[in-house]
Design a protein around this motif. Structure first.
Motif, PDB file in Angstrom:
ATOM      1  N   PRO A 202       0.899  -1.293  -0.051  1.00 25.74           N
ATOM      2  CA  PRO A 202      -0.095  -0.075   0.028  1.00 25.74           C
ATOM      3  C   PRO A 202       0.519   1.190   0.145  1.00 25.74           C
ATOM      4  O   PRO A 202       2.022   1.082   0.585  1.00 25.74           O
ATOM      5  CB  PRO A 202      -0.892  -0.137   1.227  1.00 25.74           C
ATOM      6  N   GLU A 212      -4.798   1.023   4.173  1.00 31.42           N
ATOM      7  CA  GLU A 212      -5.259  -0.023   3.121  1.00 31.42           C
ATOM      8  C   GLU A 212      -4.757  -1.440   3.662  1.00 31.42           C
ATOM      9  O   GLU A 212      -3.963  -1.625   4.452  1.00 31.42           O
ATOM     10  CB  GLU A 212      -4.556   0.077   1.820  1.00 31.42           C
ATOM     11  N   SER A 214      -3.439  -5.040   3.339  1.00 31.62           N
ATOM     12  CA  SER A 214      -2.481  -5.415   2.270  1.00 31.62           C
ATOM     13  C   SER A 214      -2.043  -6.671   2.853  1.00 31.62           C
ATOM     14  O   SER A 214      -1.523  -6.923   3.916  1.00 31.62           O
ATOM     15  CB  SER A 214      -1.200  -4.453   2.081  1.00 31.62           C
TER      16      SER A 214
END
Length: 348
Positions: A202, A212, A214
């Protein structure tokens, strides 16, 4: 579900441990250590002044090495006298809580897993961590018993070892060895896999948005370091490996057609943000601005059939002229914008 005993190694391959003494009087398992109880070697053993002494006793590094060898062979590989059963992937390990407590992650699992008669059982959740392989986890787990695991890190498993080491914690040396192995493994043959990896990392958060989720979040600061390593390979190392050199007049690159084609193929798979930064980087030396502009246009065209295909964004390249370009900046710029949706005409 199967019980594993990891990797059987020659008994001669073991690392010695480093012992540290407490600064004050302590008692562990009935043994007392006093910081002021040291005795001068020359006073007590005048005939052995060439040896190293601690608290009046000769250096026992060989003895310590034998202890670590025993712990690794009988404790980790054979699981004898185990008090903890650890489940991870499809493997079952018989281990020892006092050794597992070296890992902050495993300490938390131990403290939250009740023990009701017999060995304590813990489960390591790695289902959402695809970067952690069974082999990588086994190497990191073995490192809690002995640094012999350092010798098991290879380019093929280094990233999985790094992921497991970062998750378990308390093993910076292993993580550093795994990271350096990852860095050295970046090559023309492996760059495709590394590009897929960095594409999953991210972007750095500004703090204003939601972080985010990830699959590579587990790597911590190593994730950005590996992204930087891949970028350096693309911008500096790869043109050198392909022998792309500029002429004295810096008019056009001197390279074989095959070398330039390989460079185009690689750049056609680079995630956009890294592609843009690489093309515009002053360190990306492949000729004049015109030569770089031509290369970028061909790369963008190739990307339309690969990473940039689809109805989403459209990538373009522009070449700036005039005095607006400052020193150390690129005259070639890569942009991306949403493709315009086609307008449908409705006939009455």
């Amino acid at each position: 579900m199967r019980c594993v005993s990891c990797f059987q190694l020659p008994s001669s391959i073991f690392a010695s441990s480093i012992m540290s003494s407490a600064s004050s009087s302590t008692a562990s398992n009935g043994l007392h250590t006093h910081s002021d109880a040291s005795v001068s070697p020359s006073a007590t053993h005048p005939d052995q002044s060439t040896h190293s002494y601690l608290n009046g006793f000769a250096d026992q590094s060989l003895h310590n090495q034998k202890i670590i060898e025993y712990l690794y062979n009988y404790g980790f590989q054979r699981g004898e006298y185990a008090d903890t059963v650890l489940h991870v992937h499809q493997n079952v390990y018989r281990l020892h809580a006092i050794i597992l407590s070296r890992s902050p992650f495993l300490v938390q699992l131990l403290s939250t897993s009740p023990q009701v008669g017999g060995p304590r059982t813990i489960y390591v959740p790695v289902e959402r961590e695809p970067e952690i392989s069974a082999e990588g986890f086994a190497i990191a787990l073995g490192y809690l018993y002995s640094s012999v695991s350092l010798k098991l890190v290879r380019p093929e498993n280094a990233r999985a070892v790094l992921a497991a080491g970062c998750m378990l914690g308390g093993m910076e040396e292993l993580c550093q060895v795994a990271y350096e192995t990852c860095k050295r493994s970046i090559s023309i043959d492996s760059i495709g896999a590394w590009l897929e990896f960095v594409d999953a990392i991210p972007s750095p958060s500004t703090g204003a948005d939601t972080p985010e989720v990830s699959s590579v979040r587990i790597f911590g600061s190593y994730a950005q370091s590996m992204r930087d390593d891949v970028f350096h390979f693309l911008v500096v190392t790869l043109p050198g490996v392909l022998e792309i050199q500029t002429t004295p007049s810096d008019s056009a690159p001197i390279t074989s057609d095959s070398g330039r084609e390989v460079l185009l193929q690689v750049f056609s798979r680079v995630p956009f943000e890294m592609f843009k930064a690489a093309i515009e980087s002053p360190s990306f030396q492949i000729g004049s601005d015109q030569a770089r502009f031509k290369f970028a246009k061909e790369a963008v065209e190739a990307r339309k059939h690969g990473i940039a295909r689809g109805p989403g964004f459209e990538e373009t390249v522009v070449l700036a002229f005039g005095s607006a370009q400052g020193p150390g900046t690129s005259a070639v710029h890569v942009t991306r914008k949403m493709r315009k949706r086609p307008l449908w005409k409705v006939n009455s």
